[in-house]
Scaffold this motif. Structure first.
Motif, short mmCIF file in Angstrom:
data_model
loop_
_atom_site.label_atom_id
_atom_site.label_comp_id
_atom_site.label_asym_id
_atom_site.label_seq_id
_atom_site.Cartn_x
_atom_site.Cartn_y
_atom_site.Cartn_z
N GLU A 33 0.82 -1.21 0.00
CA GLU A 33 0.00 0.00 0.00
C GLU A 33 0.86 1.26 0.00
O GLU A 33 0.66 2.16 -0.83
N SER A 34 1.82 1.36 0.88
CA SER A 34 2.67 2.55 0.97
C SER A 34 3.48 2.72 -0.31
O SER A 34 3.60 3.83 -0.85
N LEU B 36 1.94 6.56 -7.33
CA LEU B 36 0.82 7.23 -8.00
C LEU B 36 1.21 8.57 -8.62
O LEU B 36 0.80 8.85 -9.76
N GLU C 294 1.19 3.90 -3.11
CA GLU C 294 0.84 5.32 -2.95
C GLU C 294 1.97 6.23 -3.42
O GLU C 294 1.72 7.28 -4.01
N SER C 295 3.22 5.82 -3.19
CA SER C 295 4.34 6.65 -3.61
C SER C 295 4.55 6.61 -5.12
O SER C 295 5.19 7.49 -5.68
#
Length: 183
Positions: A79-80, A86, A83-84
């Motif tokens: 997830e992290s 995107l 997100e980075s």
């Protein structure tokens, strides 16, 4: 002459066997005291059984919670990192949306997007392995593709053919390098 020990056939009576006190009956057990001790032991047994069952239930609950946390960690591990990435996707899409961009604009946009991608990787502990010329060859981080004669110290990097990457001190891909030949 010395005295001989008694033989197996001879038995000696105990020294105090003749006294009437030695022949006394053992004390009769006190039944109410024994019943009270039994009740106390049964209560203690019930208490310890209850403590054991509670401890066992706590252990099972802790194990279940730990298994749930591990499952969540596996499920959301990316997830992290995702997100980075995107903003990198957004930059690439924005660059492709410009139909009449010049070569300089495309080059500038690609360079900015590459910087974004490198920053996202570094935030997630994915580090570049890019040894400079003359760096000592490290077989744990580098993979020698060829050995060439050079005016450098033996077993040093001459050039990097492909960068390597590591994540949290673990090699994802070794750097492909050319090294100097031993003299």
């Amino acid at each position: 002459m010395s005295e001989l020990p008694p033989s197996d056939n001879e038995t000696l009576p105990p020294a105090d066997a003749a006294s009437p006190e030695a022949i006394a009956e053992p004390a009769a057990p006190n039944i109410p005291d024994l019943q009270a001790a039994l009740v106390a032991l049964q209560a203690k047994n019930t208490e310890l059984s209850d403590q054991f069952l509670r401890a066992q239930a706590d252990m099972q609950n802790t194990r279940r919670r730990a298994e749930e946390e591990v499952a969540k960690a596996r499920k959301f591990a990316l997830e992290s990192f995702s997100e980075s990435l995107l903003p990198v996707i957004d930059s690439l899409e924005a660059g492709l949306a410009h139909k009449d961009a010049t070569v300089e604009q495309i080059h500038e946009g690609a360079s900015a997007t590459l910087r974004q991608l490198k920053a996202a990787l570094e935030r997630n502990k994915i580090l570049e392995i890019n040894p400079g010329a003359g760096a000592k060859f490290d077989p744990h981080q580098h993979q020698a593709i060829s050995v060439v004669p050079a005016d450098q110290e033996p077993n040093t990097v001459v050039s990097v053919l492909q960068k390597g990457y590591s994540i949290a001190d673990r090699i994802l891909r070794p750097a492909l390098v050319t090294v100097t030949a031993p003299k």
